[in-house]
Design a protein around this motif. Sequence first.
Motif, short mmCIF file in Angstrom:
data_model
loop_
_atom_site.label_atom_id
_atom_site.label_comp_id
_atom_site.label_asym_id
_atom_site.label_seq_id
_atom_site.Cartn_x
_atom_site.Cartn_y
_atom_site.Cartn_z
N HIS A 35 0.79 -1.23 0.00
CA HIS A 35 0.00 0.00 0.00
C HIS A 35 0.82 1.28 0.00
O HIS A 35 0.25 2.37 -0.06
CB HIS A 35 -0.94 0.00 1.21
CG HIS A 35 -1.87 -1.17 1.21
ND1 HIS A 35 -2.92 -1.28 0.33
CD2 HIS A 35 -1.89 -2.29 1.96
CE1 HIS A 35 -3.55 -2.42 0.55
NE2 HIS A 35 -2.94 -3.05 1.53
N SER A 52 -3.60 5.60 -1.29
CA SER A 52 -4.85 6.34 -1.07
C SER A 52 -4.66 7.29 0.11
O SER A 52 -3.71 7.16 0.88
CB SER A 52 -6.01 5.38 -0.79
OG SER A 52 -5.81 4.73 0.45
N THR A 53 -5.59 8.22 0.25
CA THR A 53 -5.50 9.14 1.39
C THR A 53 -5.74 8.40 2.70
O THR A 53 -5.19 8.78 3.73
CB THR A 53 -6.50 10.29 1.24
OG1 THR A 53 -7.81 9.76 1.04
CG2 THR A 53 -6.14 11.19 0.08
N ALA A 54 -6.56 7.36 2.67
CA ALA A 54 -6.79 6.57 3.88
C ALA A 54 -5.48 5.89 4.33
O ALA A 54 -5.17 5.86 5.52
CB ALA A 54 -7.87 5.52 3.63
N TRP A 55 -4.73 5.36 3.39
CA TRP A 55 -3.46 4.73 3.74
C TRP A 55 -2.44 5.78 4.17
O TRP A 55 -1.59 5.50 5.02
CB TRP A 55 -2.92 3.88 2.59
CG TRP A 55 -3.38 2.47 2.72
CD1 TRP A 55 -4.37 1.86 2.02
CD2 TRP A 55 -2.90 1.51 3.66
NE1 TRP A 55 -4.53 0.58 2.45
CE2 TRP A 55 -3.64 0.32 3.46
CE3 TRP A 55 -1.93 1.52 4.64
CZ2 TRP A 55 -3.42 -0.82 4.20
CZ3 TRP A 55 -1.71 0.37 5.38
CH2 TRP A 55 -2.45 -0.78 5.16
N THR A 57 -3.13 8.42 5.92
CA THR A 57 -3.50 8.66 7.31
C THR A 57 -3.01 7.52 8.20
O THR A 57 -2.48 7.75 9.29
CB THR A 57 -5.02 8.82 7.44
OG1 THR A 57 -5.44 9.89 6.60
CG2 THR A 57 -5.42 9.10 8.88
N GLN A 58 -3.19 6.30 7.73
CA GLN A 58 -2.72 5.13 8.49
C GLN A 58 -1.21 5.17 8.69
O GLN A 58 -0.70 4.86 9.76
CB GLN A 58 -3.13 3.84 7.75
CG GLN A 58 -2.84 2.58 8.49
CD GLN A 58 -3.77 2.37 9.68
OE1 GLN A 58 -4.81 3.00 9.79
NE2 GLN A 58 -3.36 1.50 10.57
N GLY A 86 -0.38 11.32 0.15
CA GLY A 86 -1.43 10.60 -0.55
C GLY A 86 -1.10 10.54 -2.04
O GLY A 86 -0.07 11.05 -2.49
#
Length: 109
Positions: A35, A52-55, A57-58, A86
């Motif tokens: 990722h 992704s932006t979610a990753w 953040t993670q 991101g």
Amino acid sequence: MLRRWVSQHGSADELSRATVFGRWTEIVGEDLAQHCRPVSLVDGDLVLQAESTAWATQLRMLAPQIVQRINTELGTRAVRRVRAQGPSGPSWRFGNRHVPGRGPRDTYG
């Protein structure tokens, strides 16, 4: 002996960068490596590109563990900070000449 020679000849940063980039999957694990990928390592600042932006953040939340894992693996404090980015959007710039302004967005209406 090799580490001492590298540090004396000023190639320690390049060796650390090559090790992190080359062994990325082995260092952080298969799941995390699927990722994100390392983009740059300059002066202890590791920049990661997330899918992704979610990753992204993670990755920001996992940054201390990533720093610890990399430094443990390398045996030095090569990484001091992790910055996560991101995915980047498409670029509308083509060619050498550009006109200031909003670009192609004004033709969509």
